[in-house]
Design a protein around this motif. Structure first.
Motif, short mmCIF file in Angstrom:
data_model
loop_
_atom_site.label_atom_id
_atom_site.label_comp_id
_atom_site.label_asym_id
_atom_site.label_seq_id
_atom_site.Cartn_x
_atom_site.Cartn_y
_atom_site.Cartn_z
N THR A 159 7.71 -50.98 1.81
CA THR A 159 8.97 -51.18 1.12
C THR A 159 9.30 -52.67 1.12
OG1 THR A 159 9.77 -49.02 1.85
CG2 THR A 159 11.41 -50.58 1.03
N THR A 186 6.63 -51.92 -3.87
CA THR A 186 7.08 -50.81 -3.04
C THR A 186 6.40 -49.52 -3.46
OG1 THR A 186 9.23 -51.82 -2.57
CG2 THR A 186 9.08 -49.42 -2.39
N ALA A 187 5.77 -48.85 -2.50
CA ALA A 187 5.03 -47.62 -2.78
C ALA A 187 4.44 -47.09 -1.48
CB ALA A 187 3.90 -47.89 -3.78
N ARG A 227 -1.93 -46.99 -4.68
CA ARG A 227 -0.51 -46.87 -4.32
C ARG A 227 0.18 -45.93 -5.29
NH1 ARG A 227 1.49 -53.05 -5.82
NH2 ARG A 227 1.41 -52.83 -8.11
N GLN A 228 1.26 -45.35 -4.79
CA GLN A 228 2.04 -44.44 -5.62
C GLN A 228 3.52 -44.65 -5.34
OE1 GLN A 228 0.93 -40.28 -5.37
NE2 GLN A 228 1.84 -39.87 -7.38
N ALA A 229 4.24 -45.07 -6.35
CA ALA A 229 5.68 -45.24 -6.26
C ALA A 229 6.37 -43.95 -6.71
CB ALA A 229 6.11 -46.41 -7.13
N TYR A 284 0.98 -46.51 0.13
CA TYR A 284 -0.36 -47.04 -0.06
C TYR A 284 -1.37 -46.14 0.63
CZ TYR A 284 1.35 -51.33 -2.14
OH TYR A 284 1.92 -52.25 -3.01
N LYS A 327 5.97 -42.12 -10.25
CA LYS A 327 4.87 -42.75 -10.98
C LYS A 327 3.54 -42.17 -10.53
CE LYS A 327 7.16 -47.18 -11.84
NZ LYS A 327 7.02 -48.66 -11.77
N ARG A 359 -0.39 -42.31 -9.27
CA ARG A 359 -1.13 -43.12 -8.31
C ARG A 359 -1.97 -44.13 -9.07
NH1 ARG A 359 -3.81 -40.12 -3.23
NH2 ARG A 359 -1.66 -39.34 -3.33
N GLN A 371 3.81 -46.19 4.09
CA GLN A 371 4.89 -46.65 3.22
C GLN A 371 5.05 -48.16 3.32
OE1 GLN A 371 7.14 -44.81 1.10
NE2 GLN A 371 7.67 -46.90 0.44
N GLU A 414 8.51 -54.67 -6.68
CA GLU A 414 7.70 -53.72 -7.46
C GLU A 414 6.42 -53.30 -6.75
OE1 GLU A 414 8.93 -56.67 -8.48
OE2 GLU A 414 7.51 -57.70 -9.83
#
Length: 124
Positions: A121, A91-92, A38-40, A94, A43, A45, A119, A89
């Motif tokens: 959320t 949320t990202a 995942r990558q927010a 995927y 931030k 991955r 996504q 937290e």
């Protein structure tokens, strides 16, 4: 070549659940260990969960242990990520990824093929 397509993302309230799917095509799915990353925003991955080719071994990021479950159905060429007790937290975007090896690996660069992402959320 292996093509990966994720689905199942969306908007959910904190405490809710989502099930992500990753449909694979191209080469023999059972020849690949699979991972979810995942990558927010802003931030890097990060590895979330991985599963070996047979499904006999799994590995999780500490913060999702007990809440997320990775699985696979080699007959359906699909990997899954069941996400329960979701938190904001989580949320990202995927991504699922395939690695032409028997073993799980938590580093993104060790994976050969990637999906386009879905996504997730989680609202508070």
């Amino acid at each position: 070549q292996v093509q990966l397509v994720e689905s199942g993302g969306g908007l959910v309230q904190a405490g809710g659940s989502l099930r992500l799917s990753c449909a694979a095509s191209g080469r023999t799915f059972s020849n690949y260990a699979m991972g979810w990353f995942r990558q927010a925003p802003g931030k890097e991955r990060e590895f979330v969960a991985g599963i070996s080719r047979s499904g006999g071994s799994t590995y999780y990021l500490d913060s999702v242990k007990g809440r997320f479950t990775i699985s696979r159905d080699n007959a359906k060429n699909t990997a899954y990520l069941q996400m329960n007790s979701l938190k904001p937290e989580d949320t990202a975007v995927y991504y699922c990824a395939a690695r032409s090896s028997y073993t799980i690996n938590y580093t993104a660069r060790s994976y050969d093929y990637w999906g386009q992402g879905t996504q997730v959320t989680v609202s508070s």
